[in-house]
Design a protein around this motif. Structure first.
Motif, PDB file in Angstrom:
ATOM      1  N   CYS A  35      44.226  39.496  36.437  1.00  0.00           N
ATOM      2  CA  CYS A  35      44.013  38.056  36.387  1.00  0.00           C
ATOM      3  C   CYS A  35      42.962  37.634  37.413  1.00  0.00           C
ATOM      4  CB  CYS A  35      45.338  37.350  36.660  1.00  0.00           C
ATOM      5  SG  CYS A  35      45.174  35.562  36.760  1.00  0.00           S
ATOM      6  N   GLN A  37      42.725  34.773  38.718  1.00  0.00           N
ATOM      7  CA  GLN A  37      43.251  33.742  39.603  1.00  0.00           C
ATOM      8  C   GLN A  37      44.246  34.295  40.613  1.00  0.00           C
ATOM      9  OE1 GLN A  37      43.942  30.097  37.481  1.00  0.00           O
ATOM     10  NE2 GLN A  37      45.327  29.344  39.070  1.00  0.00           N
ATOM     11  N   CYS A  38      45.205  35.120  40.142  1.00  0.00           N
ATOM     12  CA  CYS A  38      46.224  35.636  41.060  1.00  0.00           C
ATOM     13  C   CYS A  38      46.063  37.137  41.307  1.00  0.00           C
ATOM     14  CB  CYS A  38      47.623  35.329  40.529  1.00  0.00           C
ATOM     15  SG  CYS A  38      48.025  36.201  39.006  1.00  0.00           S
ATOM     16  N   CYS A  50      46.133  35.114  33.486  1.00  0.00           N
ATOM     17  CA  CYS A  50      47.433  35.491  32.948  1.00  0.00           C
ATOM     18  C   CYS A  50      48.205  34.247  32.499  1.00  0.00           C
ATOM     19  CB  CYS A  50      48.227  36.282  33.995  1.00  0.00           C
ATOM     20  SG  CYS A  50      48.724  35.308  35.425  1.00  0.00           S
ATOM     21  N   CYS A  53      49.321  31.606  35.215  1.00  0.00           N
ATOM     22  CA  CYS A  53      48.182  30.835  35.723  1.00  0.00           C
ATOM     23  C   CYS A  53      47.684  29.846  34.678  1.00  0.00           C
ATOM     24  CB  CYS A  53      47.051  31.775  36.138  1.00  0.00           C
ATOM     25  SG  CYS A  53      47.441  32.695  37.633  1.00  0.00           S
TER      26      CYS A  53
HETATM   27 ZN   LIG Z   1      47.394  34.973  37.154  1.00  0.00          ZN
END
Ligand SMILES: [Zn+2]
Length: 59
Positions: A35, A37-38, A50, A53
């Motif tokens: 992912c 973002q994370c 994901c 997110c």
């Molecule tokens: Zn994520």
């Protein structure tokens, strides 16, 4: 002149058909990966993110 009109109709029909086909595209199925973002591995990333997110939820 009528020939030109026929051609224009044909072209706009093609354009419309292409737009309809594009609108019928299925929901992106997603790809496995990390992912953006994370940075967690997910079996289904859509647009690089994901599910938690994308939903705005934290696990
Ligand atoms: Zn994520």
């Amino acid at each position: 002149m009528p020939d030109h009109i026929d051609m224009a109709v044909e072209i706009s029909d093609l354009y419309l058909e292409r737009r309809i086909r594009a609108a019928r595209q299925p929901v992106p199925i997603g790809v496995p990966g990390e992912c953006e973002q994370c940075y967690e591995d997910s079996p289904r990333l859509v647009g690089g993110r994901c599910a938690p997110c994308r939903d705005g939820k934290r696990r």
